[in-house]
Structures are given as C-alpha cells and as structure tokens.
Design a protein around this motif. Structure first.
Motif, PDB file in Angstrom:
ATOM      1  N   SER A 185       0.828  -1.207   0.000  1.00  0.00           N
ATOM      2  CA  SER A 185       0.000   0.000   0.000  1.00  0.00           C
ATOM      3  C   SER A 185       0.861   1.253   0.000  1.00  0.00           C
ATOM      4  CB  SER A 185      -0.921   0.000   1.219  1.00  0.00           C
ATOM      5  OG  SER A 185      -1.697   1.181   1.262  1.00  0.00           O
ATOM      6  N   ARG A 186       1.943   1.227   0.748  1.00  0.00           N
ATOM      7  CA  ARG A 186       2.835   2.380   0.821  1.00  0.00           C
ATOM      8  C   ARG A 186       3.491   2.636  -0.535  1.00  0.00           C
ATOM      9  NH1 ARG A 186       4.679   0.987   5.150  1.00  0.00           N
ATOM     10  NH2 ARG A 186       6.515  -0.191   4.514  1.00  0.00           N
ATOM     11  N   ALA A 187       3.920   1.562  -1.206  1.00  0.00           N
ATOM     12  CA  ALA A 187       4.553   1.719  -2.518  1.00  0.00           C
ATOM     13  C   ALA A 187       3.565   2.238  -3.557  1.00  0.00           C
ATOM     14  CB  ALA A 187       5.156   0.388  -2.967  1.00  0.00           C
ATOM     15  N   PHE A 188       2.341   1.712  -3.539  1.00  0.00           N
ATOM     16  CA  PHE A 188       1.326   2.174  -4.499  1.00  0.00           C
ATOM     17  C   PHE A 188       1.038   3.653  -4.273  1.00  0.00           C
ATOM     18  CE2 PHE A 188      -1.764   2.033  -7.608  1.00  0.00           C
ATOM     19  CZ  PHE A 188      -2.131   0.771  -7.992  1.00  0.00           C
ATOM     20  N   CYS A 189       0.959   4.050  -2.998  1.00  0.00           N
ATOM     21  CA  CYS A 189       0.740   5.454  -2.656  1.00  0.00           C
ATOM     22  C   CYS A 189       1.863   6.333  -3.194  1.00  0.00           C
ATOM     23  CB  CYS A 189       0.628   5.598  -1.140  1.00  0.00           C
ATOM     24  SG  CYS A 189       0.486   7.295  -0.541  1.00  0.00           S
ATOM     25  N   GLU A 190       3.106   5.880  -3.036  1.00  0.00           N
ATOM     26  CA  GLU A 190       4.243   6.675  -3.507  1.00  0.00           C
ATOM     27  C   GLU A 190       4.221   6.837  -5.023  1.00  0.00           C
ATOM     28  OE1 GLU A 190       7.783   4.885  -2.010  1.00  0.00           O
ATOM     29  OE2 GLU A 190       7.332   5.364   0.083  1.00  0.00           O
ATOM     30  N   TYR A 191       3.946   5.745  -5.735  1.00  0.00           N
ATOM     31  CA  TYR A 191       3.902   5.815  -7.195  1.00  0.00           C
ATOM     32  C   TYR A 191       2.787   6.726  -7.681  1.00  0.00           C
ATOM     33  CZ  TYR A 191       7.434   2.388  -8.533  1.00  0.00           C
ATOM     34  OH  TYR A 191       8.620   1.734  -8.761  1.00  0.00           O
ATOM     35  N   SER A 192       1.586   6.566  -7.119  1.00  0.00           N
ATOM     36  CA  SER A 192       0.460   7.386  -7.570  1.00  0.00           C
ATOM     37  C   SER A 192       0.668   8.851  -7.219  1.00  0.00           C
ATOM     38  CB  SER A 192      -0.851   6.874  -6.970  1.00  0.00           C
ATOM     39  OG  SER A 192      -0.838   6.951  -5.564  1.00  0.00           O
ATOM     40  N   THR A 193       1.320   9.130  -6.099  1.00  0.00           N
ATOM     41  CA  THR A 193       1.627  10.520  -5.729  1.00  0.00           C
ATOM     42  C   THR A 193       2.635  11.119  -6.701  1.00  0.00           C
ATOM     43  OG1 THR A 193       1.179  10.053  -3.392  1.00  0.00           O
ATOM     44  CG2 THR A 193       2.468  12.030  -3.883  1.00  0.00           C
ATOM     45  N   CYS A 194       3.610  10.327  -7.104  1.00  0.00           N
ATOM     46  CA  CYS A 194       4.623  10.818  -8.032  1.00  0.00           C
ATOM     47  C   CYS A 194       4.048  11.141  -9.410  1.00  0.00           C
ATOM     48  CB  CYS A 194       5.755   9.806  -8.163  1.00  0.00           C
ATOM     49  SG  CYS A 194       6.940   9.841  -6.799  1.00  0.00           S
TER      50      CYS A 194
END
Length: 212
Positions: A185-194
């Motif tokens: 979930s943390r990685a998906f959040c980082e990618y979508s934020t980027c």
C-alpha cells in the motif's frame, strides 16, 4: 554448507524479484487514450459488447480498467449498470451494495459484495467512450485495500501521460505515504503521488517512476 548457500541464494533471489522487483507500470495502451498505474504489466482482453479489459493482479488484489463504448453499452444509472454486469446471466445471484456503515463514503465510488468478493468501482466519462475502473479483493482484505483502490483510481488520466506544469511540492511522497499499513500500500501510494504534476520533478519521484 552447499545447501545452506543455495538456500541463502534462493532467498536473496526471491527478495530481489519480490518486494524490490515489483513490476510497477505507468501503462498507456497503443491507442494512447488513457494512462494508469498498474502494479504489474496488464493483460488486455476483449469483452462483450465491444468493451476491452486491462487487468493485473498483485497481492491477491485484481486491478481492472474497462474501456466501454457508449453506443453499445449506453451510460444510464452507473450503479444499476454495474450491478447488472456483476450479476451477468444469473438473475438469482445476490449482488449486495455495501453502504456507508461499511466504509462506502463516496457516492461516486460504489462498493459491492458478491460471493465473498468485494469490488470497488469508479467511472470516468470521455467523449465517445467511458471507463470503469474496478478493484476486486476478498471481503476479509477490504479494509487494507480501500486506500490502494483510491490510489489506483487517482492515477487514472484520460489521454497520454503529459507532465503538466505546476508548483513543485515540498514534501516527498515517501513522507506522505509513510503511515500506510503495509509495504504494498505504501509503494502504491508513492507511485500514484509521483504521477501528480507537483511531485514529478522531485528527485525521489525521478528515481521511482519508470514509464513503459
């Protein structure tokens, strides 16, 4: 000693191709009519009534983008349309909409329970076609999947990926997403934020994003 070294080698290989080797893809089809973040390269399949599905699975979560033709699948009541599609040819199949008490806080993001599986939906409308994004998961994993689904929906853009100008953000995505409940979930959040224009120029995002 040889067996121990082989075991260590296997674990290192698994670790490198697992958590660190997540196949994150900012995907746009050849038609370039949309782009979205998938956790793995999606499969493309033809569906009934002229629809096309793009899907990928990771962490027991299925991510789908349906491209639909309104000439063949007219847009009516989105919630009723989704229920009808989930039911298919089985008129006796129970398709239960999950209400606000179960976390369905958005009228534009209906959630359904069918045979122990939860599907979270978001519809996007464009000229000449519309898109239905779906995240499907077992009901026991619904709570942890809800923020991931919103990251998936938030990464969707109609048209090609273009870095639009904007004010650069001061907080890095790794800080914004640090409180997520698990690494996926943390990685998906980082990618979508980027993917957001105000974050794309940040060094963290420059290293993270890989367009394919």
């Amino acid at each position: 000693m040889t067996i121990r070294l082989q075991a260590i080698s296997f674990l290192l290989c698994w670790w490198a191709t697992g958590a660190l080797g997540q196949g994150w893809v900012v995907y746009a089809p050849p038609e370039r009519d949309f782009s979205v973040l998938f956790p793995a390269p999606p499969a493309r399949t033809a569906e009934a009534e002229g629809a096309v599905a793009f899907s990928a699975v990771a962490e027991n979560i299925t991510f789908i983008v349906y491209r639909r033709d309104p000439r063949l699948q007219p847009i009516g009541n989105p919630v009723s349309d989704i229920q009808r599609r989930l039911r298919g040819d089985n008129d006796d199949l129970r398709v239960q909409r999950i209400g606000n008490d179960e976390g369905d806080a958005s009228r534009d993001e209906p959630v359904f329970l069918t045979r122990g599986m939860v599907t979270i939906h978001r519809v996007f409308v464009a000229e000449g076609r519309y898109y239905e994004l779906v995240v499907r998961v077992h009901r026991d994993d619904f709570a942890r999947t809800r923020p991931i689904a919103r990251d998936f929906f938030g990464s969707f853009q109609i048209g090609s990926v273009v870095a639009a100008p904007g004010t650069s953000a001061t907080v890095s995505p790794d800080v914004l997403c640090k409180d997520r409940s698990n690494a996926f979930s943390r990685a998906f959040c980082e990618y979508s934020t980027c993917l957001q224009s105000q974050h794309r120029a940040q060094p963290y995002c420059q290293q993270l994003l890989r367009y394919r």
